[in-house]
Scaffold this active site. Structure first.
Site, PDB file in Angstrom:
ATOM      1  N   SER A   1       0.789  -1.138   0.058  1.00  0.00           N
ATOM      2  CA  SER A   1      -0.055   0.046   0.033  1.00  0.00           C
ATOM      3  C   SER A   1       0.972   1.282  -0.086  1.00  0.00           C
ATOM      4  O   SER A   1       1.981   1.271   0.506  1.00  0.00           O
ATOM      5  CB  SER A   1      -0.727   0.115   1.188  1.00  0.00           C
ATOM      6  OG  SER A   1      -1.273   1.039   1.771  1.00  0.00           O
TER       7      SER A   1
ATOM      8  N   GLU B   1      -7.603 -11.175  -6.474  1.00  0.00           N
ATOM      9  CA  GLU B   1      -8.577 -10.099  -6.370  1.00  0.00           C
ATOM     10  C   GLU B   1      -8.770  -9.837  -7.784  1.00  0.00           C
ATOM     11  O   GLU B   1     -10.092  -9.565  -7.883  1.00  0.00           O
ATOM     12  CB  GLU B   1      -8.229  -9.029  -5.561  1.00  0.00           C
ATOM     13  CG  GLU B   1      -8.136  -9.167  -4.114  1.00  0.00           C
ATOM     14  CD  GLU B   1      -7.768  -7.819  -3.291  1.00  0.00           C
ATOM     15  OE1 GLU B   1      -8.394  -6.768  -3.174  1.00  0.00           O
ATOM     16  OE2 GLU B   1      -6.463  -7.990  -2.923  1.00  0.00           O
TER      17      GLU B   1
END
Ligand code: ARG
Length: 464
Positions: free
Chosen positions: A285, A298
């Site tokens: 991140s 994902e």
């Protein structure tokens, strides 16, 4: 690609027109921006068609060798990325034909004898998809092999099996992985089945009704590796079932992979902590330094929506179309190509990702010990001692609630404590209440006993 159309250029089909097509219309109707990907199969189809025309005495031997020489050069230009795809020639077929004529003259103009772009494009897409299916089947195999390699190491690694995402009964990690092997096996069968129906030659149907030239369709079919010819010319040029069938099969493969993705994501969450994915499949991140996100699974989950969308697009494209060819069909290509790209990229990355899974057996085991996963085994034990199943179910439910109040597992209860719920319980119950005992007892084809899963893995390896 030349994106600025030349207004003055004469169209291949413009003989009857009194004014040039509007530039906006030219852009709107062109498919060259996306169908150039059919270039090589278009040449393959044209060469087979030309060979047949010559064998049937419809074009001369010299024409055929001119066409072959020109096409060899065009093929090289395409492979080297030097071919100048132009909006002026609408689609892949006219671009190649125009270039051929520029290279070899009249022979190039004779190529389209007894043929239409309608049967030509239907042939091209079938050739293209046939190859995409073969590639997908190889990729499925690679993923199945990765699953088998991982499963082989974990026939004794025990995890909770779930229903409703609540702990149900213990299973081995290998058994869980082998469920995906089975899904992929059906997926490969579905693709092979679609390929079988797809592998028929449309050429010869011409625009829609067939052609007046003395052609030999079977010869072209054989040259191109088709199993036979399409039996009705109207159906041959208008049918896109093969595109829908392939995309439906692809949507189901993506659906299977999205289920596995969801599990990998859950298992990687620290609350589960069952596995870790190799760093190369994750990202961090930009704001939270501690993060390691399972981006690849994902995205696979997300891209499933794309392929489902492509399936709906193709079904909607065909709905209500009158016979025979309609320009609507040009819209089949983008969803189809996107499906091929998404599917092959996903399968390729997945095989590698499976190989990069680190398994954490202790976390799996402690999760299996937490949810009274062997409660069914206790009920089955009582049934084998003569208690009707419904009564056994009731007795064990009370035992579970008792253990729950004491924050312990069923196997932690003393024999006298267990006897309160049924006098049939004896010392031998403890073998049944262990995770290992539970697994070992499910010893039949399709069961989770290590011996059975090992046999399933051996059978699976043989089948590949
Ligand atoms: N580009 C067209 C397609 O993809 C080729 C066939 C066009 N035929 C026609 N008569 N306009 O479907």
């Amino acid at each position: 690609m030349t994106m600025q159309p030349k207004k003055t250029l004469k169209k291949t089909w413009s003989g009857r027109f009194s004014e040039p097509v509007a530039e906006l219309v030219q852009r709107y109707t062109a498919s060259i921006g996306f169908d150039q990907r059919l270039g090589l199969v278009d040449i393959q189809g044209s060469l087979a068609h030309a060979q047949m025309l010559q064998a049937c005495g419809i074009i001369a031997a010299q024409d055929l060798s001119d066409i072959q020489r020109g096409m060899a050069q065009i093929e090289q230009e395409i492979i080297n990325g030097e071919f100048n795809w132009s909006l002026d020639f609408e689609d892949v077929h006219l671009n190649i034909e125009q270039r051929l004529t520029a290279l070899v003259g009249d022979a190039g103009k004779r190529l389209h004898t007894g043929r239409s772009r309608n049967d030509q494009v239907a042939t091209d897409v079938r050739l293209y998809l046939r190859h995409a299916i073969d590639e997908s089947c190889e990729l499925i195999k690679a993923m199945q092999t990765a699953l088998l390699d991982l499963a082989a190491q974990h026939t004794h690694t025990i995890m909770p099996g779930y229903t409703h995402l609540q702990v149900a009964q213990p299973v081995s990690f290998a058994h869980h992985l082998m469920a995906y092997f089975e899904m992929l096996k059906r997926d490969a069968e579905r693709l092979a089945d679609a390929r079988h129906r797809m592998n028929r030659l449309p050429l010869g149907a011409a625009a829609l009704a067939g052609t007046s030239y003395p052609i030999k369709r079977e010869m072209v079919a054989e040259l191109l590796g088709f199993d036979g010819v399409c039996k009705n010319s109207l159906d041959a040029v208008s049918d896109r079932d093969f595109a829908i069938e392939f995309t439906a099969a692809a949507a189901l493969i993506m659906t299977h992979l999205s289920r596995l993705s969801e599990e990998l994501i859950l298992w990687m969450n620290p609350r589960f902590g069952f596995i870790d994915l190799a760093d190369r499949f994750c990202t961090g991140s930009s704001i939270m330094p501690q993060k390691k996100n399972p981006d690849v699974p994902e995205l696979v989950r997300g891209k499933t929506g794309r392929v489902n969308g492509n399936l709906v697009a193709l079904l909607t494209l065909m709905k209500g179309q009158p016979l025979a060819y309609n320009k609507d069909n040009q819209e089949d290509k983008e969803p189809l190509f996107d499906t091929v790209d998404t599917l092959t990229q996903t399968l390729r990355i997945y095989a590698d990702m499976i190989g990069g899974i680190t398994v954490k057996p202790e976390a799996m085991r402690s999760a299996a010990l937490q949810g009274y996963a062997t409660a069914t085994d206790l009920a089955d034990y009582l049934v084998k001692k003569g208690l009707p199943f419904r009564d056994a179910h009731e007795a064990v439910a009370r035992a579970v609630s008792f253990a729950e109040q004491r924050h312990c597992d069923l196997s932690d209860l003393k024999l006298e404590e267990l006897k309160q719920f049924s006098s049939l319980v004896e010392q031998d119950i403890y073998a049944v209440l262990t995770l290992e005992g539970s697994l070992a007892s499910r010893n039949h084809v399709g069961g989770t006993a290590p011996q059975q899963v090992e046999a399933a893995i051996a059978r699976a390896r043989k089948s590949l």
